[in-house]
Design a protein around this motif. Structure first.
Motif, PDB file in Angstrom:
ATOM      1  N   LEU A  34     -30.127  28.179  25.036  1.00  0.00           N
ATOM      2  CA  LEU A  34     -30.818  27.319  24.072  1.00  0.00           C
ATOM      3  C   LEU A  34     -31.703  28.161  23.174  1.00  0.00           C
ATOM      4  O   LEU A  34     -32.249  29.170  23.588  1.00  0.00           O
ATOM      5  N   GLU A  35     -31.801  27.719  21.948  1.00  0.00           N
ATOM      6  CA  GLU A  35     -32.762  28.365  21.068  1.00  0.00           C
ATOM      7  C   GLU A  35     -34.070  27.597  21.177  1.00  0.00           C
ATOM      8  O   GLU A  35     -34.111  26.389  20.963  1.00  0.00           O
ATOM      9  N   ILE A  36     -35.127  28.303  21.540  1.00  0.00           N
ATOM     10  CA  ILE A  36     -36.415  27.642  21.716  1.00  0.00           C
ATOM     11  C   ILE A  36     -37.288  27.913  20.484  1.00  0.00           C
ATOM     12  O   ILE A  36     -37.542  29.062  20.127  1.00  0.00           O
ATOM     13  N   GLU A  39     -42.145  24.674  18.138  1.00  0.00           N
ATOM     14  CA  GLU A  39     -42.524  23.272  18.372  1.00  0.00           C
ATOM     15  C   GLU A  39     -42.085  22.774  19.757  1.00  0.00           C
ATOM     16  O   GLU A  39     -42.697  21.881  20.307  1.00  0.00           O
ATOM     17  N   ASP A  40     -41.013  23.396  20.313  1.00  0.00           N
ATOM     18  CA  ASP A  40     -40.593  23.017  21.671  1.00  0.00           C
ATOM     19  C   ASP A  40     -41.654  23.407  22.696  1.00  0.00           C
ATOM     20  O   ASP A  40     -41.875  22.713  23.679  1.00  0.00           O
ATOM     21  N   LEU A  41     -42.288  24.576  22.461  1.00  0.00           N
ATOM     22  CA  LEU A  41     -43.293  25.068  23.401  1.00  0.00           C
ATOM     23  C   LEU A  41     -44.575  24.244  23.322  1.00  0.00           C
ATOM     24  O   LEU A  41     -45.299  24.111  24.309  1.00  0.00           O
ATOM     25  N   GLU A  42     -44.843  23.680  22.167  1.00  0.00           N
ATOM     26  CA  GLU A  42     -46.069  22.889  21.993  1.00  0.00           C
ATOM     27  C   GLU A  42     -45.911  21.476  22.555  1.00  0.00           C
ATOM     28  O   GLU A  42     -46.886  20.819  22.885  1.00  0.00           O
ATOM     29  N   ARG A  43     -44.665  21.040  22.667  1.00  0.00           N
ATOM     30  CA  ARG A  43     -44.395  19.691  23.127  1.00  0.00           C
ATOM     31  C   ARG A  43     -44.648  19.573  24.633  1.00  0.00           C
ATOM     32  O   ARG A  43     -44.357  20.486  25.390  1.00  0.00           O
ATOM     33  N   PRO A  45     -43.328  18.200  27.952  1.00  0.00           N
ATOM     34  CA  PRO A  45     -42.050  17.652  28.420  1.00  0.00           C
ATOM     35  C   PRO A  45     -42.184  16.707  29.626  1.00  0.00           C
ATOM     36  O   PRO A  45     -41.176  16.243  30.154  1.00  0.00           O
ATOM     37  N   GLU A  48     -40.310  13.402  29.503  1.00  0.00           N
ATOM     38  CA  GLU A  48     -38.866  13.639  29.462  1.00  0.00           C
ATOM     39  C   GLU A  48     -38.324  13.978  30.855  1.00  0.00           C
ATOM     40  O   GLU A  48     -37.279  13.474  31.272  1.00  0.00           O
TER      41      GLU A  48
END
Ligand SMILES: [Zn+2]
Length: 102
Positions: A34-36, A39-43, A45, A48
């Motif tokens: 996956l490309e991280i 914004e993924d790191l700030e979210r 999870p 989810e």
């Protein structure tokens, strides 16, 4: 005498006299890296993950395992082996079924 049975046609195969072919099939879910993004790191999870775990609780354990990894092993006689090599994914049968539905 040890004997095997062809898993396709049911023919009896004597270990000493008949050539027997073994098919091993390995099926597993492909995971591409996956490309991280930042914004993924700030979210967060947490929600989810909880939702995912909740979905898994309702599922059958064997079904879940089969989705990730599954192996099959079959014995074939020479005739079924030759037919299998021509169409290992059973495409011919799928096409015939599809046309039959119309
Ligand atoms: Zn056979």
């Amino acid at each position: 005498m040890i004997h095997f049975t062809c898993d396709l046609c049911g023919k009896r195969l004597e270990q000493a006299a008949d050539t027997r072919y073994v098919i091993k099939i390995e099926v597993y879910a492909a995971y591409d890296p996956l490309e991280i993004a930042a914004e993924d790191l700030e979210r967060d999870p947490t929600d989810e993950i909880e939702e995912l775990l909740g979905d898994m609780e309702d599922r059958d354990a064997e079904d879940l395992e089969n989705e990730v990894y599954k192996t099959f092993r079959f014995d074939l006689c020479p005739e079924c082996h030759a037919a299998y090599l021509k169409d290992p994914l059973g495409r011919g049968a799928r096409l015939r079924t599809r046309f039959g539905e119309n």
